[in-house]
Design an enzyme around this catalytic site. Structure first.
Site, mmCIF file in Angstrom:
data_model
loop_
_atom_site.group_PDB
_atom_site.id
_atom_site.type_symbol
_atom_site.label_atom_id
_atom_site.label_comp_id
_atom_site.label_asym_id
_atom_site.label_seq_id
_atom_site.Cartn_x
_atom_site.Cartn_y
_atom_site.Cartn_z
ATOM 1 C CE LYS A 1 -3.777 -2.432 2.315
ATOM 2 N NZ LYS A 1 -4.542 -2.705 3.549
ATOM 3 C CD GLN B 1 -3.332 -4.331 6.631
ATOM 4 O OE1 GLN B 1 -3.467 -3.290 5.992
ATOM 5 N NE2 GLN B 1 -3.745 -5.497 6.162
ATOM 6 C CG ASP C 1 -9.526 -0.100 5.186
ATOM 7 O OD1 ASP C 1 -9.417 -0.488 4.011
ATOM 8 O OD2 ASP C 1 -8.710 -0.384 6.080
HETATM 9 N N1 GUN Z 1 -6.754 -6.962 6.278
HETATM 10 C C1 GUN Z 1 -7.116 -7.730 5.233
HETATM 11 N N2 GUN Z 1 -7.700 -6.980 4.288
HETATM 12 C C2 GUN Z 1 -7.710 -5.719 4.737
HETATM 13 C C3 GUN Z 1 -8.174 -4.484 4.200
HETATM 14 O O1 GUN Z 1 -8.716 -4.392 3.104
HETATM 15 N N3 GUN Z 1 -7.996 -3.401 4.978
HETATM 16 C C4 GUN Z 1 -7.399 -3.474 6.197
HETATM 17 N N4 GUN Z 1 -7.282 -2.363 6.900
HETATM 18 N N5 GUN Z 1 -6.968 -4.580 6.729
HETATM 19 C C5 GUN Z 1 -7.117 -5.713 5.989
#
Ligand code: GUN
Length: 286
Positions: free
Chosen positions: A51, A95, A118
């Site tokens: 990311k 996350q 998110d």
């Molecule tokens: N963990 C697995 N997929 C995601 C996601 O799309 N966003 C976040 N913040 N954590 C994750």
């Protein structure tokens, strides 16, 4: 059969985002994403790195906050509150998964909905289920962009979603329903999965189990969206679909890697850009 190239589409979308970021920067707004990583889960570290690299590529500033696994819930909430108040931050991403001693729902609810890139805050998930514009979780958003790009019709189709998580299955079902599909959501307690998948025009699988979907479970000509990411013992990354045997029967299918994964990341960038555009608008309205 067409293999849907998520990587190629994501690269094109990234170029468009980079242009928009350049435009905002000229007006004094640098789109900025705060990423909170708690503990040292290897997969989470990989995702966060990917990311950050994508942000850098398009000119979005990303700030990584690495917190120890034993951080208290109170300290984590204080940190989020500071980011909520920081007018230079457009997006806050926590996350997942978080360590067991932390109540994930409480933490996700503490993010300001206008910075919730998110789309996990109930204010945003509620909007999604009501068909009101808000932040949509990145993976489902990326899947819808991919389907749109390949001109796959959704209205009136039987869509089967395997996996009912808050991150993928549930928000994807809302998007598909809003687009006029008839939805079945299958999960761990579903008695006979193939009963559903055999009738599906579009199958979306997000379970994390290699070869869960085999060629005897699908209808000829179905569209297959594989959201699984599994690392085999030999290091190879595969999805949840038996690609070699399912692909010839399908009309379109996403590969793993190179399908949904890159679309997820570009959708996060789109959400962060959208938040920064709102910041500019708010400045102008003052
Ligand atoms: N963990 C697995 N997929 C995601 C996601 O799309 N966003 C976040 N913040 N954590 C994750």
């Amino acid at each position: 059969m067409i293999i849907m190239d998520g990587k190629k589409l994501a690269d094109k979308l990234q170029e468009e985002i980079a242009q928009e970021v350049g435009f905002l920067s000229k007006q004094g707004i640098i789109p900025s994403l705060a990423v909170i990583l708690v503990g040292n889960d290897a997969a989470s570290q990989t995702y966060v790195t990917m990311k950050a690299q994508a942000c850098k590529k398009v000119g979005i500033t990303s700030i990584l906050h690495e917190m120890p696994a034993n951080i208290t819930q109170t300290d984590l909430m204080t940190m989020i509150e500071n980011l909520n108040q920081n007018s230079n931050i457009d997006g806050i991403l926590i996350q997942l998964p978080l360590p067991n001693h932390i109540d994930t729902n409480v933490i996700l609810e503490s993010v300001l909905p206008s910075k919730d890139v998110d789309g996990f805050h109930t204010q945003n998930s509620g909007k999604l289920h009501s068909g009101i514009s808000g932040f949509v979780p990145a993976t489902p958003l990326g899947i819808m962009s991919l389907l749109k790009h390949y001109a796959i019709e959704i209205q009136g189709k039987n869509v089967v979603i395997v996996g009912a998580s808050n991150i993928v299955g549930k928000p994807l079902s809302a998007l598909m329903l809003n687009a006029g599909a008839t939805i079945s959501i299958c999960h761990i307690h579903t008695k006979d999965l193939s009963l559903y998948t055999k009738k599906a025009d579009i199958i979306c699988v997000a379970v994390g189990k290699p070869n869960l979907i085999t060629s005897d479970m699908i209808k000829q000509g179905a569209v297959i969206i594989d959201i699984g990411i599994n690392r085999l013992e030999n290091g190879k990354i595969v999805g949840d679909v038996d690609f070699a045997n399912v692909a010839p029967l399908s009309s379109m299918i996403t590969p793993v890697p190179g399908g949904v994964g890159p679309m997820t990341i570009v959708s996060l960038l789109q959400n962060t850009l959208k938040s920064a555009q709102c910041r500019l608008q708010n400045h102008k309205n003052k």
